[in-house]
Design a protein around this motif. Sequence first.
Motif, mmCIF file in Angstrom:
data_model
loop_
_atom_site.group_PDB
_atom_site.id
_atom_site.type_symbol
_atom_site.label_atom_id
_atom_site.label_comp_id
_atom_site.label_asym_id
_atom_site.label_seq_id
_atom_site.Cartn_x
_atom_site.Cartn_y
_atom_site.Cartn_z
ATOM 1 N N SER A 1 16.688 5.611 -8.649
ATOM 2 C CA SER A 1 16.122 5.850 -7.324
ATOM 3 C C SER A 1 14.618 5.643 -7.307
ATOM 4 O O SER A 1 13.926 5.924 -8.283
ATOM 5 C CB SER A 1 16.437 7.284 -6.863
ATOM 6 O OG SER A 1 15.744 8.226 -7.665
ATOM 7 N N CYS A 2 14.136 5.143 -6.171
ATOM 8 C CA CYS A 2 12.713 5.048 -5.852
ATOM 9 C C CYS A 2 12.598 5.250 -4.346
ATOM 10 O O CYS A 2 13.309 4.588 -3.589
ATOM 11 C CB CYS A 2 12.129 3.681 -6.246
ATOM 12 S SG CYS A 2 11.894 3.432 -8.014
ATOM 13 N N LYS A 3 11.729 6.138 -3.933
ATOM 14 C CA LYS A 3 11.566 6.402 -2.515
ATOM 15 C C LYS A 3 10.093 6.291 -2.142
ATOM 16 O O LYS A 3 9.234 6.740 -2.895
ATOM 17 C CB LYS A 3 12.092 7.799 -2.161
ATOM 18 C CG LYS A 3 13.593 7.956 -2.358
ATOM 19 C CD LYS A 3 14.055 9.343 -1.965
ATOM 20 C CE LYS A 3 15.565 9.498 -2.148
ATOM 21 N NZ LYS A 3 16.020 10.864 -1.782
ATOM 22 N N PRO A 4 9.800 5.700 -0.967
ATOM 23 C CA PRO A 4 8.406 5.585 -0.546
ATOM 24 C C PRO A 4 7.805 6.951 -0.266
ATOM 25 O O PRO A 4 8.488 7.858 0.206
ATOM 26 C CB PRO A 4 8.492 4.727 0.723
ATOM 27 C CG PRO A 4 9.890 4.883 1.210
ATOM 28 C CD PRO A 4 10.732 5.090 -0.002
ATOM 29 N N TYR A 5 6.521 7.085 -0.541
ATOM 30 C CA TYR A 5 5.827 8.360 -0.411
ATOM 31 C C TYR A 5 4.510 8.135 0.312
ATOM 32 O O TYR A 5 3.816 7.151 0.076
ATOM 33 C CB TYR A 5 5.570 8.952 -1.804
ATOM 34 C CG TYR A 5 4.874 10.292 -1.802
ATOM 35 C CD1 TYR A 5 5.603 11.469 -1.706
ATOM 36 C CD2 TYR A 5 3.488 10.376 -1.896
ATOM 37 C CE1 TYR A 5 4.976 12.702 -1.708
ATOM 38 C CE2 TYR A 5 2.854 11.608 -1.889
ATOM 39 C CZ TYR A 5 3.599 12.769 -1.796
ATOM 40 O OH TYR A 5 2.968 13.985 -1.791
ATOM 41 N N GLY A 6 4.143 9.059 1.211
ATOM 42 C CA GLY A 6 2.863 8.960 1.898
ATOM 43 C C GLY A 6 3.028 8.745 3.394
ATOM 44 O O GLY A 6 4.140 8.541 3.903
ATOM 45 N N PRO A 7 1.923 8.780 4.119
ATOM 46 C CA PRO A 7 1.963 8.684 5.580
ATOM 47 C C PRO A 7 2.583 7.393 6.104
ATOM 48 O O PRO A 7 3.189 7.390 7.163
ATOM 49 C CB PRO A 7 0.479 8.776 5.969
ATOM 50 C CG PRO A 7 -0.181 9.451 4.829
ATOM 51 C CD PRO A 7 0.560 9.014 3.619
ATOM 52 N N GLY B 1 0.786 -1.225 0.000
ATOM 53 C CA GLY B 1 0.000 0.000 0.000
ATOM 54 C C GLY B 1 0.816 1.272 0.000
ATOM 55 O O GLY B 1 0.254 2.369 0.002
ATOM 56 N N VAL B 2 2.145 1.146 0.001
ATOM 57 C CA VAL B 2 3.022 2.322 0.005
ATOM 58 C C VAL B 2 3.537 2.561 -1.410
ATOM 59 O O VAL B 2 4.146 1.678 -2.013
ATOM 60 C CB VAL B 2 4.204 2.135 0.975
ATOM 61 C CG1 VAL B 2 5.119 3.358 0.939
ATOM 62 C CG2 VAL B 2 3.691 1.895 2.382
ATOM 63 N N GLN B 3 3.294 3.749 -1.939
ATOM 64 C CA GLN B 3 3.735 4.097 -3.290
ATOM 65 C C GLN B 3 5.178 4.603 -3.274
ATOM 66 O O GLN B 3 5.525 5.498 -2.496
ATOM 67 C CB GLN B 3 2.829 5.183 -3.866
ATOM 68 C CG GLN B 3 3.307 5.762 -5.205
ATOM 69 C CD GLN B 3 3.225 4.749 -6.334
ATOM 70 O OE1 GLN B 3 2.144 4.300 -6.669
ATOM 71 N NE2 GLN B 3 4.358 4.411 -6.923
ATOM 72 N N TYR B 4 5.996 4.009 -4.128
ATOM 73 C CA TYR B 4 7.359 4.499 -4.310
ATOM 74 C C TYR B 4 7.382 5.460 -5.491
ATOM 75 O O TYR B 4 6.699 5.243 -6.496
ATOM 76 C CB TYR B 4 8.329 3.347 -4.570
ATOM 77 C CG TYR B 4 8.736 2.593 -3.332
ATOM 78 C CD1 TYR B 4 10.013 2.705 -2.820
ATOM 79 C CD2 TYR B 4 7.833 1.777 -2.667
ATOM 80 C CE1 TYR B 4 10.402 2.012 -1.674
ATOM 81 C CE2 TYR B 4 8.198 1.087 -1.513
ATOM 82 C CZ TYR B 4 9.486 1.205 -1.028
ATOM 83 O OH TYR B 4 9.849 0.537 0.103
ATOM 84 N N LYS B 5 8.168 6.524 -5.395
ATOM 85 C CA LYS B 5 8.272 7.498 -6.472
ATOM 86 C C LYS B 5 9.738 7.742 -6.814
ATOM 87 O O LYS B 5 10.601 7.751 -5.936
ATOM 88 C CB LYS B 5 7.598 8.824 -6.078
ATOM 89 C CG LYS B 5 6.078 8.742 -5.992
ATOM 90 C CD LYS B 5 5.457 10.124 -5.813
ATOM 91 C CE LYS B 5 3.944 10.034 -5.836
ATOM 92 N NZ LYS B 5 3.313 11.382 -5.724
ATOM 93 N N GLY B 6 9.999 7.944 -8.122
ATOM 94 C CA GLY B 6 11.350 8.186 -8.600
ATOM 95 C C GLY B 6 11.428 7.890 -10.082
ATOM 96 O O GLY B 6 10.403 7.685 -10.741
ATOM 97 N N ASP B 7 12.647 7.873 -10.639
ATOM 98 C CA ASP B 7 12.784 7.630 -12.073
ATOM 99 C C ASP B 7 12.754 6.141 -12.417
ATOM 100 O O ASP B 7 12.660 5.770 -13.587
ATOM 101 C CB ASP B 7 14.071 8.269 -12.616
ATOM 102 C CG ASP B 7 15.339 7.721 -11.979
ATOM 103 O OD1 ASP B 7 15.261 6.708 -11.253
ATOM 104 O OD2 ASP B 7 16.409 8.313 -12.200
#
Length: 618
Positions: free
Chosen positions: A461-467, A451-457
């Motif tokens: 890199s990919c980093k988790p985003y959200g609460p 349920g955790v969205q990762y963001k990046g290229d």
Amino acid sequence: MSLSKKVAVLAMILALTIVVVNGVSARFFVEKRSLTVLNSWKMGGKHDAAIANFGLPSYGGFVIGSVVYAGQDAYGCDSFNEAFNRKSPYPKILLIDRGVCDFALKIWNGQKSGAAAVLLADNIVESLIAMDSSPQDEDPDFIDKINIPSALILHSLGDNLKKTLKRGEEVILKIDWSESIPNPDERVEYELWANTNDACGLHCDKQIDFIKTFKGTAQILEKGGYTLFRPHYIAWFCPKDLLLSKQCKTQCINQGRYCAPDPKQESEDGYNGRDVVYENLRQLCVHRVAKEKNNSWIWWDYVTDFNIRCSMKEKKYSKECAETVVGSLGLSLEKIERCIGDPDADVENEVLKAEQAFQLGQENRGVVTMFPSLIINNAQYRGKLERTAVLKAICSGFKERTEPSICLNTEIETNECLEANGGCWQEKISNITACKDTYRGRVCECPVVNGVQYKGDGYTSCKPYGPARCSMNDGGCWSETRKGLTFSACLNLETSGCRCPLGFRGDGLKCEDIDECKEKSACQCDDCKCKNIWGGYECKCSNSSLYMKEEDTCIEKISGTRSRWLFTVVVLIAIASISLGAYTFYKYHLQSYMDSEIQSILSQYIPLDSHNINQGDK
């Protein structure tokens, strides 16, 4: 150089560009004897046709239909107001005259009228040419909606068809493109003429989209030994008399031997042709070096990743970016650089010299005139650059009954992620990856995990985003545990970013303990002694004083004797208070009891008024 000469130079360079890119003067491929009139000997046997460079040709198949003429002056530039009256049980093959408006618009309106195919009759006597769309006037979405075959026919054939129909006779026509792609053996050889410039408009966009969507299919075909693919790039040379011109210097490498047009035809603004031909050469060398390792299909990965990561539109089109992509795919940068050579040297480049020879045509093949162009088994592909259509054309190039299973099943995966994670980002501790296998080949997209969205290229890199991001490896932030005590730079109250906690400093990816004692940011009161600890500090006062952290001060402790006397006094006062309360309660309770007993005795001898009254009432 005089102004008139500069103008002449620029005009010549632009003329060369137009000839190479748009194919103004060159021979076109025509499907010989592909049209057959089935019900009329007078119309002759077989006729030629030039397939349009859009829509979906029936490669490997044919269409049989009844010809319907749109009518004189009905050029198909507007939607047909009424459906054509067709009594024949055959599908409708619509005949439209050439002229007035663009080819693609005519075919689109013909498709909307219910035609299974459209033939355009030439309005002048000339050799057949391939119909192409006009990207400066047409909406690409509109062109992509065309999904029927179409072709240009000779003026003479068009006249004969119209005369026959005018006499009230039905014309049953077969459009047969089953042999348009030669199919001599069990392997298909094909090539794509492309360009690394991604800012040239509709044609560049279509090329990039095609490579992305066809990549997985191409790699499966090549890995299985079913096809042999080779990329090509258009290049021309600068005339010797113009070598010193600004246009040749900005559009060419190796002293004018190999040139490409400026992306925006402006040599003084942004990227120029020299940048383009240099990257063209690099992509050719990527294919050559990968082929030496028997994995030439990596070219598809490189081109796809380069278009995403090094876009000219985003001003990332550079040698440094290209080398990053090369490294991520495990290719030898040294070998690729040797293949490229010195672009400023006054020598021939083996790779680009071969490209110019291929471009000028070989044996029964003409000059490459369209960009981008796909050539299958030495025959030029016509129609939409679209995965399913191209796959069908390639499959028609196999010898009958030798087609691989992919020609029958398009829902496949490539399993590229199994090797080196496909060159995508990967978190090795938790084995989270951005690599995803699809029928289009592997794609590098940041995932969603628990349920955790990762963001990046998706590549570096990919980093988790959200609460909830801190639950996934501390959101990619710094975290450390010492002696059972854990600190983290990830805050659940924030949806992104990292921030070192109190007592630490850094960028959140790396945090270091702050020595509050050394920096004199704490424990500054008189008679205070400071001791630094991990994530904080301890402060003690001399002379048995107590340290108050909020006020950063020491206060004197109360002595032991005085404390004991104070405690005794407090205890005695408490005992006295309890005794007095007990006595008061006892006295009050005893008095109440005596009054109750006396009243009870008197009531037996002295009648009360209330008692008499009650007796009387009875």
